[in-house]
Design an enzyme around this catalytic site. Structure first.
Site, mmCIF file in Angstrom:
data_model
loop_
_atom_site.group_PDB
_atom_site.id
_atom_site.type_symbol
_atom_site.label_atom_id
_atom_site.label_comp_id
_atom_site.label_asym_id
_atom_site.label_seq_id
_atom_site.Cartn_x
_atom_site.Cartn_y
_atom_site.Cartn_z
ATOM 1 N N ASN A 7 -56.033 49.520 47.819
ATOM 2 C CA ASN A 7 -56.855 49.842 46.645
ATOM 3 C C ASN A 7 -56.264 49.133 45.422
ATOM 4 O OD1 ASN A 7 -57.597 51.160 44.192
ATOM 5 N ND2 ASN A 7 -58.501 52.812 45.386
ATOM 6 N N ASP A 9 -57.555 49.075 42.268
ATOM 7 C CA ASP A 9 -58.071 49.582 40.985
ATOM 8 C C ASP A 9 -57.099 49.361 39.829
ATOM 9 O OD1 ASP A 9 -60.245 50.563 42.327
ATOM 10 O OD2 ASP A 9 -59.616 52.665 42.244
ATOM 11 N N HIS A 10 -55.803 49.612 40.100
ATOM 12 C CA HIS A 10 -54.865 49.621 38.973
ATOM 13 C C HIS A 10 -54.433 48.231 38.516
ATOM 14 C CE1 HIS A 10 -55.279 53.774 38.744
ATOM 15 N NE2 HIS A 10 -54.783 54.005 39.930
ATOM 16 N N HIS A 43 -62.758 51.321 43.440
ATOM 17 C CA HIS A 43 -63.565 52.454 43.003
ATOM 18 C C HIS A 43 -64.303 52.040 41.732
ATOM 19 C CE1 HIS A 43 -63.564 57.057 41.912
ATOM 20 N NE2 HIS A 43 -64.762 56.523 41.866
ATOM 21 N N ARG A 45 -66.039 53.303 39.026
ATOM 22 C CA ARG A 45 -66.270 54.611 38.405
ATOM 23 C C ARG A 45 -67.424 54.546 37.422
ATOM 24 N NH1 ARG A 45 -62.126 58.587 38.361
ATOM 25 N NH2 ARG A 45 -63.190 59.298 36.497
ATOM 26 N N ARG A 49 -63.523 52.704 33.945
ATOM 27 C CA ARG A 49 -62.200 52.626 33.292
ATOM 28 C C ARG A 49 -61.319 51.511 33.870
ATOM 29 N NH1 ARG A 49 -59.300 58.157 35.295
ATOM 30 N NH2 ARG A 49 -61.007 59.066 34.145
ATOM 31 N N HIS A 50 -61.589 51.097 35.094
ATOM 32 C CA HIS A 50 -60.799 49.962 35.619
ATOM 33 C C HIS A 50 -61.708 48.890 36.225
ATOM 34 C CE1 HIS A 50 -61.053 52.700 39.018
ATOM 35 N NE2 HIS A 50 -60.034 53.456 38.637
ATOM 36 N N GLU A 70 -65.432 52.644 46.848
ATOM 37 C CA GLU A 70 -65.394 54.088 46.559
ATOM 38 C C GLU A 70 -66.352 54.346 45.419
ATOM 39 O OE1 GLU A 70 -61.596 55.553 45.465
ATOM 40 O OE2 GLU A 70 -60.643 54.746 47.231
ATOM 41 N N THR A 101 -59.147 60.761 41.400
ATOM 42 C CA THR A 101 -60.028 61.671 42.149
ATOM 43 C C THR A 101 -59.255 62.944 42.511
ATOM 44 O OG1 THR A 101 -60.886 59.645 43.104
ATOM 45 C CG2 THR A 101 -61.659 61.701 44.061
ATOM 46 N N GLU A 151 -62.878 60.406 55.080
ATOM 47 C CA GLU A 151 -61.534 60.092 54.584
ATOM 48 C C GLU A 151 -60.929 61.417 54.171
ATOM 49 O OE1 GLU A 151 -60.873 56.671 52.135
ATOM 50 O OE2 GLU A 151 -59.259 57.666 51.036
ATOM 51 N N HIS A 191 -54.896 58.927 49.343
ATOM 52 C CA HIS A 191 -54.598 59.596 48.078
ATOM 53 C C HIS A 191 -53.145 60.033 48.011
ATOM 54 C CE1 HIS A 191 -55.613 61.170 44.231
ATOM 55 N NE2 HIS A 191 -56.784 60.584 44.381
ATOM 56 N N GLY A 213 -53.288 52.820 47.089
ATOM 57 C CA GLY A 213 -53.410 52.017 45.880
ATOM 58 C C GLY A 213 -52.212 52.082 44.976
ATOM 59 N N HIS A 214 -52.048 53.220 44.303
ATOM 60 C CA HIS A 214 -51.089 53.326 43.211
ATOM 61 C C HIS A 214 -49.678 52.907 43.611
ATOM 62 C CE1 HIS A 214 -48.550 55.412 40.192
ATOM 63 N NE2 HIS A 214 -49.472 54.918 39.395
HETATM 64 N N1 PXP Z 1 -58.820 57.166 48.667
HETATM 65 C C1 PXP Z 1 -59.646 57.680 47.719
HETATM 66 C C2 PXP Z 1 -60.926 58.298 48.152
HETATM 67 C C3 PXP Z 1 -59.316 57.599 46.350
HETATM 68 O O1 PXP Z 1 -60.149 58.118 45.429
HETATM 69 C C4 PXP Z 1 -58.114 56.954 45.985
HETATM 70 C C5 PXP Z 1 -57.776 56.798 44.535
HETATM 71 O O2 PXP Z 1 -58.694 55.941 43.933
HETATM 72 C C6 PXP Z 1 -57.301 56.430 47.003
HETATM 73 C C7 PXP Z 1 -57.667 56.569 48.335
HETATM 74 C C8 PXP Z 1 -56.008 55.741 46.687
HETATM 75 O O3 PXP Z 1 -55.132 56.676 46.184
HETATM 76 P P1 PXP Z 1 -53.716 56.225 45.596
HETATM 77 O O4 PXP Z 1 -54.004 55.308 44.449
HETATM 78 O O5 PXP Z 1 -53.085 57.512 45.186
HETATM 79 O O6 PXP Z 1 -53.008 55.520 46.704
#
Ligand code: PXP
Length: 250
Positions: A7, A9-10, A43, A45, A49-50, A70, A101, A151, A191, A213-214
């Site tokens: 992921n 996103d960041h 994602h 959104r 935001r990203h 997502e 989320t 998921e 997550h 992701g993070h």
């Molecule tokens: N899966 C879903 C459904 C999410 O919403 C997210 C966060 O956007 C992730 C996975 C990834 O989570 P993390 O960034 O904590 O790894």
């Protein structure tokens, strides 16, 4: 082999902090793929935001593995999703004030809207995964809604502290995975997973994909920092004005 969806996103979060052009999530997706990512997850959104709409279209053109979008089951985002046609859409709950989320979808409370969204995505050739808590009633509802995958949210597991609490959350994920697999659902998880807590997650039989992701983006910032500074130093050094006499007018 369990697939890893990265992921990114960041990467876009850093870009949006300056409303600039870098870092580009498309470049991050290419490098993640070179690193072995089996898919790219973003994602889009409602608050943008990203990740931005344009990123999703560019990623569709460039991701050579699997693109997982997502998204909330909201009209505006659904319209984009059917245009983009990601390989998979993961439906998630979304709240404006949340940092990320929070918790899974309540499939029992939103059945009609989700059914319509799933049908629309299926008609566009998009596989659908539902982000839910590891709960038997939610899993059965996902099956009834004809989702392709679930998921399971691993936030409760990731946030658990102490061996007994971690083991309890892990067991919920194990039981939920077995239940979903019996119903023919594919099982993904995500997550809050990181380089440590993922080690136990991959021991659960039946898990096919992890979306992380993070922690990966965070590590990329650190392990890439030394090289980034070295490269900047070298550019400064190579292009510096070396005549130390005062410049005219100085
Ligand atoms: N899966 C879903 C459904 C999410 O919403 C997210 C966060 O956007 C992730 C996975 C990834 O989570 P993390 O960034 O904590 O790894």
């Amino acid at each position: 082999m369990i697939r890893l969806g990265v992921n990114i996103d960041h990467v876009a979060t850093v870009r949006q902090a300056r409303r600039a052009h870098e870092p580009d999530p498309v470049a991050a997706a290419i490098l993640a793929t070179l690193g072995g990512a089996d898919g790219i997850t973003v994602h889009l959104r409602e608050d943008r935001r990203h990740i931005q709409d344009r990123d999703v279209f560019r990623l569709r053109d460039t991701v050579t593995t699997r693109l997982n979008l997502e998204m909330a089951a909201a009209e505006e985002i659904l319209a984009i999703a059917v245009q983009v046609r990601p390989d998979e859409a993961t439906l998630v709950p979304e709240k404006r004030q949340e940092l990320t989320t929070e918790g899974g979808l309540d499939l029992l409370a939103h059945t009609a809207g989700l059914r319509a969204a799933i049908e629309r995505l299926h008609d566009a050739g998009v596989a659908v995964s539902l982000f839910i808590d590891p709960d038997a009633a939610q899993i059965e509802a996902a099956h009834e809604l004809q989702a392709d995958a679930i998921e399971l949210q691993t936030a409760s597991y990731s946030e658990a502290r102490g061996e007994a609490a971690i083991a309890r959350e892990w067991e919920k994920l194990r039981v939920a995975t077995a239940h979903a697999r019996r119903l023919g659902l594919h099982v993904h998880m995500g997550h809050g997973l990181n380089y440590t807590n993922v080690q136990r997650i991959v021991r659960i039989p039946g898990v096919e994909e992890l979306n992380i992701g993070h922690s990966i983006v965070s590590r990329a910032v650190l392990v890439g920092m030394e090289r980034a500074v070295r490269e900047m130093k070298s550019v400064i050094h190579d292009h510096a004005f070396t005549d130390l006499r005062p410049t005219a007018g100085a």
